[in-house]
Design a protein around this motif. Sequence first.
Motif, PDB file in Angstrom:
ATOM      1  N   GLY A  90      14.647  60.470  47.452  1.00  0.00           N
ATOM      2  CA  GLY A  90      14.177  59.629  48.552  1.00  0.00           C
ATOM      3  C   GLY A  90      12.672  59.618  48.698  1.00  0.00           C
ATOM      4  N   ILE A  91      11.978  60.603  48.115  1.00  0.00           N
ATOM      5  CA  ILE A  91      10.524  60.671  48.306  1.00  0.00           C
ATOM      6  C   ILE A  91       9.788  59.520  47.617  1.00  0.00           C
ATOM      7  N   PRO A  92      10.157  59.100  46.377  1.00  0.00           N
ATOM      8  CA  PRO A  92       9.461  57.938  45.800  1.00  0.00           C
ATOM      9  C   PRO A  92       9.596  56.690  46.666  1.00  0.00           C
ATOM     10  N   GLU A  93      10.799  56.460  47.201  1.00  0.00           N
ATOM     11  CA  GLU A  93      11.004  55.285  48.042  1.00  0.00           C
ATOM     12  C   GLU A  93      10.245  55.402  49.360  1.00  0.00           C
ATOM     13  N   ILE A  94      10.191  56.607  49.924  1.00  0.00           N
ATOM     14  CA  ILE A  94       9.463  56.801  51.184  1.00  0.00           C
ATOM     15  C   ILE A  94       7.965  56.576  50.960  1.00  0.00           C
ATOM     16  N   LYS A  95       7.433  57.031  49.829  1.00  0.00           N
ATOM     17  CA  LYS A  95       6.026  56.751  49.509  1.00  0.00           C
ATOM     18  C   LYS A  95       5.790  55.243  49.459  1.00  0.00           C
ATOM     19  N   THR A  96       6.723  54.512  48.855  1.00  0.00           N
ATOM     20  CA  THR A  96       6.587  53.056  48.740  1.00  0.00           C
ATOM     21  C   THR A  96       6.681  52.390  50.108  1.00  0.00           C
ATOM     22  N   LYS A 129      18.013  70.797  48.515  1.00  0.00           N
ATOM     23  CA  LYS A 129      18.137  69.946  49.705  1.00  0.00           C
ATOM     24  C   LYS A 129      16.780  69.657  50.330  1.00  0.00           C
ATOM     25  N   GLU A 130      15.696  70.214  49.776  1.00  0.00           N
ATOM     26  CA  GLU A 130      14.402  70.103  50.434  1.00  0.00           C
ATOM     27  C   GLU A 130      13.839  68.677  50.391  1.00  0.00           C
ATOM     28  N   GLY A 131      13.889  68.016  49.203  1.00  0.00           N
ATOM     29  CA  GLY A 131      13.421  66.630  49.117  1.00  0.00           C
ATOM     30  C   GLY A 131      14.230  65.682  49.986  1.00  0.00           C
ATOM     31  N   PRO A 132      15.575  65.714  49.863  1.00  0.00           N
ATOM     32  CA  PRO A 132      16.396  64.851  50.723  1.00  0.00           C
ATOM     33  C   PRO A 132      16.213  65.110  52.216  1.00  0.00           C
ATOM     34  N   LEU A 133      15.821  66.328  52.611  1.00  0.00           N
ATOM     35  CA  LEU A 133      15.577  66.583  54.035  1.00  0.00           C
ATOM     36  C   LEU A 133      14.406  65.743  54.551  1.00  0.00           C
ATOM     37  N   VAL A 134      13.446  65.430  53.676  1.00  0.00           N
ATOM     38  CA  VAL A 134      12.347  64.536  54.067  1.00  0.00           C
ATOM     39  C   VAL A 134      12.911  63.146  54.347  1.00  0.00           C
ATOM     40  N   HIS A 135      13.833  62.692  53.497  1.00  0.00           N
ATOM     41  CA  HIS A 135      14.491  61.389  53.698  1.00  0.00           C
ATOM     42  C   HIS A 135      15.293  61.403  55.000  1.00  0.00           C
ATOM     43  N   VAL A 136      16.013  62.481  55.256  1.00  0.00           N
ATOM     44  CA  VAL A 136      16.808  62.599  56.485  1.00  0.00           C
ATOM     45  C   VAL A 136      15.896  62.528  57.717  1.00  0.00           C
ATOM     46  N   ALA A 137      14.777  63.261  57.675  1.00  0.00           N
ATOM     47  CA  ALA A 137      13.853  63.255  58.820  1.00  0.00           C
ATOM     48  C   ALA A 137      13.244  61.874  59.024  1.00  0.00           C
ATOM     49  N   CYS A 138      12.934  61.170  57.932  1.00  0.00           N
ATOM     50  CA  CYS A 138      12.369  59.817  58.055  1.00  0.00           C
ATOM     51  C   CYS A 138      13.413  58.841  58.610  1.00  0.00           C
ATOM     52  N   CYS A 139      14.687  59.028  58.242  1.00  0.00           N
ATOM     53  CA  CYS A 139      15.751  58.218  58.848  1.00  0.00           C
ATOM     54  C   CYS A 139      15.796  58.448  60.357  1.00  0.00           C
ATOM     55  N   CYS A 140      15.693  59.717  60.765  1.00  0.00           N
ATOM     56  CA  CYS A 140      15.670  60.044  62.203  1.00  0.00           C
ATOM     57  C   CYS A 140      14.509  59.325  62.881  1.00  0.00           C
ATOM     58  N   GLY A 141      13.324  59.388  62.259  1.00  0.00           N
ATOM     59  CA  GLY A 141      12.152  58.737  62.832  1.00  0.00           C
ATOM     60  C   GLY A 141      12.327  57.237  62.955  1.00  0.00           C
ATOM     61  N   ASN A 142      12.859  56.618  61.910  1.00  0.00           N
ATOM     62  CA  ASN A 142      13.030  55.166  61.926  1.00  0.00           C
ATOM     63  C   ASN A 142      14.034  54.724  62.989  1.00  0.00           C
ATOM     64  N   LEU A 201       6.733  57.512  60.619  1.00  0.00           N
ATOM     65  CA  LEU A 201       7.431  58.006  59.425  1.00  0.00           C
ATOM     66  C   LEU A 201       6.609  59.071  58.702  1.00  0.00           C
ATOM     67  N   SER A 202       5.281  58.955  58.730  1.00  0.00           N
ATOM     68  CA  SER A 202       4.424  60.000  58.145  1.00  0.00           C
ATOM     69  C   SER A 202       4.642  61.324  58.859  1.00  0.00           C
ATOM     70  N   ALA A 203       4.719  61.268  60.188  1.00  0.00           N
ATOM     71  CA  ALA A 203       4.966  62.485  60.972  1.00  0.00           C
ATOM     72  C   ALA A 203       6.366  63.023  60.718  1.00  0.00           C
ATOM     73  N   ALA A 204       7.343  62.127  60.556  1.00  0.00           N
ATOM     74  CA  ALA A 204       8.716  62.549  60.284  1.00  0.00           C
ATOM     75  C   ALA A 204       8.811  63.256  58.935  1.00  0.00           C
ATOM     76  N   ALA A 205       8.053  62.770  57.940  1.00  0.00           N
ATOM     77  CA  ALA A 205       8.034  63.427  56.627  1.00  0.00           C
ATOM     78  C   ALA A 205       7.510  64.857  56.750  1.00  0.00           C
ATOM     79  N   ALA A 206       6.511  65.043  57.597  1.00  0.00           N
ATOM     80  CA  ALA A 206       5.982  66.396  57.840  1.00  0.00           C
ATOM     81  C   ALA A 206       7.044  67.286  58.474  1.00  0.00           C
ATOM     82  N   ALA A 207       7.806  66.725  59.424  1.00  0.00           N
ATOM     83  CA  ALA A 207       8.884  67.493  60.062  1.00  0.00           C
ATOM     84  C   ALA A 207       9.959  67.857  59.047  1.00  0.00           C
ATOM     85  N   GLY A 208      10.231  66.959  58.086  1.00  0.00           N
ATOM     86  CA  GLY A 208      11.234  67.227  57.051  1.00  0.00           C
ATOM     87  C   GLY A 208      10.864  68.405  56.189  1.00  0.00           C
TER      88      GLY A 208
END
Length: 805
Positions: free
Chosen positions: A228-234, A269-282, A302-309
């Motif tokens: 999910g991190i490549p897509e979140i960067k995009t 699970k660490e990378g996908p947790l960033v995706h999960v946190a960004c979903c929460c933010g969105n 979403l930048s802040a959510a990635a940090a929380a992830g």
Amino acid sequence: MDQKGYRRGSFQSTTSDEDMLEIAGAPVDFSMADDDPPLDREMGGLSSYNGGGMNGTSTMMDFLEEPLPGVGTYEDFNTIDWVREKSRDRDRHREITNRSKESTWALLHSVSDAFSGWLLMLLIGLLAGSLAGLIDISAHWMTDLKEGVCLAGFWFNHEHCCWKSNTTFTDRDKCPEWKSWSQLILGHGEGAFAYILNYLMYVIWALMFSLLAVLLVKGFAPYACGSGIPEIKTILSGFIIRGYLGKWTLVIKTITLVLAVSSGLSLGKEGPLVHVACCCGNILCHLFTKYRKNEAKRREVLSAAAAAGVSVAFGAPIGGVLFSLEEVSYYFPLKTLWRSFFAALVAAFTLRSINPFGNSRLVLFYVEFHMPWHLLELVPFILLGIFGGLWGAFFIRSNIAWCRRRKTTRLGKYPVLEVFVVTAITAILAFPNEYTRMSTSELISELFNDCGILDSSKLCEYVNDFNSTKGDDLPDRAAGPGVYTAMWQLALALIMKVFITIFTFGMKVPSGLFIPSMAVGAIAGRLLGVAMEQLAFYHHDWAIFSGWCSQGADCITPGLYAMVGAAACLGGVTRMTVSLVVIMFELTGGLEYIVPLMAAAMTSKWVADAIGREGIYDAHIRLNGYPFLEAKEEFSHKTRAMDVMRPRKNDPPLTVITQDTMTVEDVETIVTSTTYSGYPVVVSRASQRLVGFVLRRDLIISIENARKKQDGIVSTSVICFTDYCPPLPPSSPSVLKLRSILDLSPFTVTDETPMEIVVDIFRKLGLRQCLVTHNGKLLGIITKKDVLKHIAQMANQDPDSILFN
């Protein structure tokens, strides 16, 4: 799409300014209901709009005095206009500030608007921390379920099951409440048949978990696969992928992440947790109008959510903020830095309150070292950095080659079969070796561990020939048979992890790369650490040891080598530096080891960059053809805007709309016969003097609504983009004024502008397109896709490689 390049006379090839794409290998299904609806809910469909009525009595009316639902929003797979979004937010803020002086209610509204960002961060931190705790607890239980079950309560994992047991410390893993599958079925746990039964149950559970995960992803949320991190960067760079951060993706990713980790696959699970946190933010952004209606503001969240992830993934709030800044964010103002820190803090506090591992730590492999390191140890630390860089470059090339093969061959059509085969191979190879049978997080925890008096691990089976000791600081000792057994088992585990991870990352299940990379480095580091320890024990009189390592002293800490190796390999794969060192420092809680970590991280980055410039996430962005302008790359070629703009020589002229001479029918013909996402507006075709730029989506919505709501608007009605339209005969139909949807300040450059300046403008302002002029006359247009194609061309790559495949 029958044509990947530009059509004749076009400056764009599809209704979006980019082509359609395959996200992380998941086919885009346009029949799915959007998880993440367009910004304005009312845009359910143009035909359903029934906004404020128009009296239609005037022969000339600015139809868009009040903004229409959908105007100013973006279609799926489009790039947002950062300049316009920031301008709209400034206008909104200015209006609220001015109104706050008029009444107490307006003042309260102004205060609540200012506070809404912090409230949103609080909610994101609470939700991300809660979900991370749920994932940790569930994954721990389901991982142990492959080996046995707790009789006191099937919902207890192995460790929790044995907490109330009266067994001795050395036999703490053999409590009577916990039964292996052979003990439960056969009544005993010894012998070949019991071993085979346990082996079989392990493989069956692993296959069940992984198959359930891939079927859920395929059936309900194709976007839930991968890291999910490549897509979140995009997405953070301004691209819109509707549904990628939606509610279905969040639910399925949370469930399947637990299943995928529990199956024993070489993923984390660490990378996908960033995706999960960004979903929460969105999702939480929809509670606040300020963020729901502004795509640029949403990306700050979403930048802040990635940090929380990352904060909940590693228990590293500061590392999470730095990760968001260094690795994923495209636009990161100071205000977002503070809010990211707050969100990461709340998320870490929430996870600490849940206490998923029962040890008051946020991660399973938290460790504390007490012995100092010596300057001469920098040599093996740098060697680990070189290994990490070589492994990172090898992994990226191999994984990208395999993923490209998956996309271009029949292999990609059978995701369930692929997951089944890889899981079966992983489980069959993993069970005989206790270091691959345990979860990867537990393996890293074991490798980081500094051996104490009570440790019963094989890695700590040294020959104890000392009379007394001070606390846990044991002197260097000769390795016993358990250590040698552990060494060759770890060597086999290293070989397996190195190769199996290549085929695992990128499958159609949630898969993170942090933990497998750290595991490879930790194994290599522990092997080197034990070798150095034995060298110092048997040859303490050598010149390199004589000054600082006397006999009976505790000189070498093998766990520290494991930690440095883990940082080196993670750095080699992701090319992180500052955030990586801070994350590892927060994991160990010791400032003393920052220098070894920095040395290893920088060495691994230099070595990996010498072989290939891209990190794993950038490589996957390029593989999938996402429209991402990398801010770290320099453009040094001497080309000009006229070399890149459309139309080129011998192409038909640019499609334009005149400001006050075209009818509704003329404009509709242009819109239906072309597929561009916007049109320049000029004074006249003869003069080509630029007035502004209008988006296709805004045009369609405005004309559709005007036909329904404004009397007298017919195909022969003139469309006027100016304040004062030219006089028409009395018998003429009503004029449709659309000045309010016209961008009167489109970004323009001259035809002689160097492309390095144009590329910088696109990167730093986040433009979708810019217009090219010569002596004030419109010549052509440069889109973001043109810039990406030109960069690829200058790098001797296929220009069409940036088009979505």
